[in-house]
Write a protein that holds these residues in place. Structure first.
Motif, PDB file in Angstrom:
ATOM      1  N   GLY A  18       8.620   8.369  14.845  1.00  0.00           N
ATOM      2  CA  GLY A  18       7.874   9.597  14.558  1.00  0.00           C
ATOM      3  C   GLY A  18       8.494  10.417  13.450  1.00  0.00           C
ATOM      4  N   ASP A  19       9.842  10.478  13.423  1.00  0.00           N
ATOM      5  CA  ASP A  19      10.532  11.184  12.343  1.00  0.00           C
ATOM      6  C   ASP A  19      10.153  10.586  10.996  1.00  0.00           C
ATOM      7  OD1 ASP A  19      11.985  12.716  14.228  1.00  0.00           O
ATOM      8  OD2 ASP A  19      13.786  11.461  14.048  1.00  0.00           O
ATOM      9  N   ILE A  20      10.193   9.270  10.929  1.00  0.00           N
ATOM     10  CA  ILE A  20       9.891   8.563   9.676  1.00  0.00           C
ATOM     11  C   ILE A  20       8.458   8.855   9.243  1.00  0.00           C
ATOM     12  CG2 ILE A  20       9.673   6.288   8.581  1.00  0.00           C
ATOM     13  CD1 ILE A  20      12.592   7.171   9.216  1.00  0.00           C
ATOM     14  N   ALA A  21       7.532   8.761  10.181  1.00  0.00           N
ATOM     15  CA  ALA A  21       6.123   9.041   9.860  1.00  0.00           C
ATOM     16  C   ALA A  21       5.967  10.463   9.337  1.00  0.00           C
ATOM     17  CB  ALA A  21       5.252   8.826  11.102  1.00  0.00           C
ATOM     18  N   GLN A  22       6.585  11.415  10.014  1.00  0.00           N
ATOM     19  CA  GLN A  22       6.495  12.827   9.613  1.00  0.00           C
ATOM     20  C   GLN A  22       7.063  13.039   8.209  1.00  0.00           C
ATOM     21  OE1 GLN A  22       5.206  15.420  11.572  1.00  0.00           O
ATOM     22  NE2 GLN A  22       5.519  16.797   9.858  1.00  0.00           N
ATOM     23  N   ASP A  62       0.818  -1.201   0.000  1.00  0.00           N
ATOM     24  CA  ASP A  62       0.000   0.000   0.000  1.00  0.00           C
ATOM     25  C   ASP A  62       0.860   1.263   0.000  1.00  0.00           C
ATOM     26  OD1 ASP A  62       0.835   0.459   2.631  1.00  0.00           O
ATOM     27  OD2 ASP A  62      -1.011  -0.308   3.504  1.00  0.00           O
ATOM     28  N   ASP A  63       0.209   2.395  -0.212  1.00  0.00           N
ATOM     29  CA  ASP A  63       0.909   3.671  -0.311  1.00  0.00           C
ATOM     30  C   ASP A  63       1.634   4.021   0.980  1.00  0.00           C
ATOM     31  OD1 ASP A  63       1.542   6.041  -1.849  1.00  0.00           O
ATOM     32  OD2 ASP A  63       0.225   7.113  -0.456  1.00  0.00           O
ATOM     33  N   PHE A  64       0.993   3.767   2.129  1.00  0.00           N
ATOM     34  CA  PHE A  64       1.622   4.061   3.408  1.00  0.00           C
ATOM     35  C   PHE A  64       2.941   3.305   3.536  1.00  0.00           C
ATOM     36  CE2 PHE A  64       2.329   2.890   7.883  1.00  0.00           C
ATOM     37  CZ  PHE A  64       2.519   4.155   8.427  1.00  0.00           C
ATOM     38  N   ALA A  65       2.907   2.011   3.335  1.00  0.00           N
ATOM     39  CA  ALA A  65       4.110   1.184   3.473  1.00  0.00           C
ATOM     40  C   ALA A  65       5.198   1.634   2.502  1.00  0.00           C
ATOM     41  CB  ALA A  65       3.769  -0.289   3.260  1.00  0.00           C
ATOM     42  N   SER A  66       4.842   1.897   1.259  1.00  0.00           N
ATOM     43  CA  SER A  66       5.870   2.289   0.285  1.00  0.00           C
ATOM     44  C   SER A  66       6.493   3.629   0.651  1.00  0.00           C
ATOM     45  CB  SER A  66       5.308   2.306  -1.141  1.00  0.00           C
ATOM     46  OG  SER A  66       4.297   3.267  -1.278  1.00  0.00           O
ATOM     47  N   GLN A  67       5.709   4.559   1.164  1.00  0.00           N
ATOM     48  CA  GLN A  67       6.245   5.856   1.588  1.00  0.00           C
ATOM     49  C   GLN A  67       7.205   5.676   2.769  1.00  0.00           C
ATOM     50  OE1 GLN A  67       5.538   8.970   0.325  1.00  0.00           O
ATOM     51  NE2 GLN A  67       3.539   8.857  -0.612  1.00  0.00           N
ATOM     52  N   ILE A  68       6.811   4.848   3.733  1.00  0.00           N
ATOM     53  CA  ILE A  68       7.642   4.600   4.916  1.00  0.00           C
ATOM     54  C   ILE A  68       8.942   3.926   4.502  1.00  0.00           C
ATOM     55  CG2 ILE A  68       7.812   3.342   7.107  1.00  0.00           C
ATOM     56  CD1 ILE A  68       5.864   5.828   7.090  1.00  0.00           C
ATOM     57  N   TYR A  69       8.855   2.889   3.690  1.00  0.00           N
ATOM     58  CA  TYR A  69      10.055   2.183   3.250  1.00  0.00           C
ATOM     59  C   TYR A  69      10.998   3.122   2.497  1.00  0.00           C
ATOM     60  CZ  TYR A  69       7.567  -2.175   4.311  1.00  0.00           C
ATOM     61  OH  TYR A  69       6.895  -3.196   4.927  1.00  0.00           O
ATOM     62  N   SER A  70      10.440   4.009   1.696  1.00  0.00           N
ATOM     63  CA  SER A  70      11.243   4.953   0.933  1.00  0.00           C
ATOM     64  C   SER A  70      12.050   5.865   1.861  1.00  0.00           C
ATOM     65  CB  SER A  70      10.340   5.792   0.025  1.00  0.00           C
ATOM     66  OG  SER A  70      11.086   6.778  -0.640  1.00  0.00           O
ATOM     67  N   VAL A  71      11.430   6.344   2.915  1.00  0.00           N
ATOM     68  CA  VAL A  71      12.139   7.211   3.863  1.00  0.00           C
ATOM     69  C   VAL A  71      13.205   6.422   4.627  1.00  0.00           C
ATOM     70  CG1 VAL A  71      11.906   8.672   5.912  1.00  0.00           C
ATOM     71  CG2 VAL A  71      10.229   8.845   4.074  1.00  0.00           C
ATOM     72  N   VAL A  72      12.850   5.244   5.124  1.00  0.00           N
ATOM     73  CA  VAL A  72      13.809   4.430   5.882  1.00  0.00           C
ATOM     74  C   VAL A  72      15.029   4.104   5.024  1.00  0.00           C
ATOM     75  CG1 VAL A  72      14.180   2.199   7.025  1.00  0.00           C
ATOM     76  CG2 VAL A  72      12.068   3.482   7.441  1.00  0.00           C
ATOM     77  N   TYR A  73      14.805   3.813   3.765  1.00  0.00           N
ATOM     78  CA  TYR A  73      15.894   3.494   2.850  1.00  0.00           C
ATOM     79  C   TYR A  73      16.910   4.640   2.748  1.00  0.00           C
ATOM     80  CZ  TYR A  73      18.326   1.918  -1.311  1.00  0.00           C
ATOM     81  OH  TYR A  73      19.302   1.526  -2.198  1.00  0.00           O
ATOM     82  N   GLN A  74      16.452   5.879   2.938  1.00  0.00           N
ATOM     83  CA  GLN A  74      17.309   7.050   2.791  1.00  0.00           C
ATOM     84  C   GLN A  74      18.146   7.384   4.028  1.00  0.00           C
ATOM     85  OE1 GLN A  74      15.279  10.511   0.979  1.00  0.00           O
ATOM     86  NE2 GLN A  74      13.558   9.121   0.705  1.00  0.00           N
ATOM     87  N   ILE A  75      17.881   6.749   5.169  1.00  0.00           N
ATOM     88  CA  ILE A  75      18.639   7.066   6.385  1.00  0.00           C
ATOM     89  C   ILE A  75      20.104   6.707   6.139  1.00  0.00           C
ATOM     90  CG2 ILE A  75      18.935   6.695   8.864  1.00  0.00           C
ATOM     91  CD1 ILE A  75      16.003   5.647   8.893  1.00  0.00           C
ATOM     92  N   PRO A  76      21.004   7.688   6.268  1.00  0.00           N
ATOM     93  CA  PRO A  76      22.415   7.418   5.968  1.00  0.00           C
ATOM     94  C   PRO A  76      23.087   6.496   6.992  1.00  0.00           C
ATOM     95  CG  PRO A  76      21.967   9.796   6.076  1.00  0.00           C
ATOM     96  CD  PRO A  76      20.767   9.085   6.601  1.00  0.00           C
TER      97      PRO A  76
END
Length: 104
Positions: free
Chosen positions: A24-28, A2-16
């Motif tokens: 909460g940071d990821i959700a925001q 779903d869109d929620f999961a893909s958005q979350i995974y996309s942000v987590v993938y970017q954490i250096p």
């Protein structure tokens, strides 16, 4: 997925490497403020062999939320990236927190 999961995974993938973000940071950053608990559930449901850097996601107190073997595994992965973390799983958010719009 779903869109929620893909958005979350996309942000987590970017954490250096060597940085962390809170649930909460990821959700925001993904556009879902106040969905920290759902981010945690999503991270908990990842398969063991995932390539997503799930271990870089911690709670708002600067602690690993997992216990037992999970805590040990996450702590070891963070230490391998040079993050100083206590035996109990506590680290300095001031030092290691990734702020998406200011860090690379």
């Amino acid at each position: 997925m779903d869109d929620f999961a893909s958005q979350i995974y996309s942000v987590v993938y970017q954490i250096p490497h060597g940085k962390v973000a809170t649930y909460g940071d990821i959700a925001q950053m993904a556009g879902f403020p106040r969905y920290a608990r759902q981010v945690g559930k999503l991270m908990a449901s990842l398969p063991k062999d995932t390539q997503l850097p799930w271990h870089r996601v911690i709670n708002a107190k600067g602690c690993i939320s997992l216990t037992g073997e999970g805590l040990i595994r996450q702590r070891e992965r963070l230490q391998a990236e040079g993050i100083e973390i206590s035996e109990a799983g506590k680290l300095s958010l001031r030092r290691y927190r990734w702020m998406h719009d200011t860090d690379a």
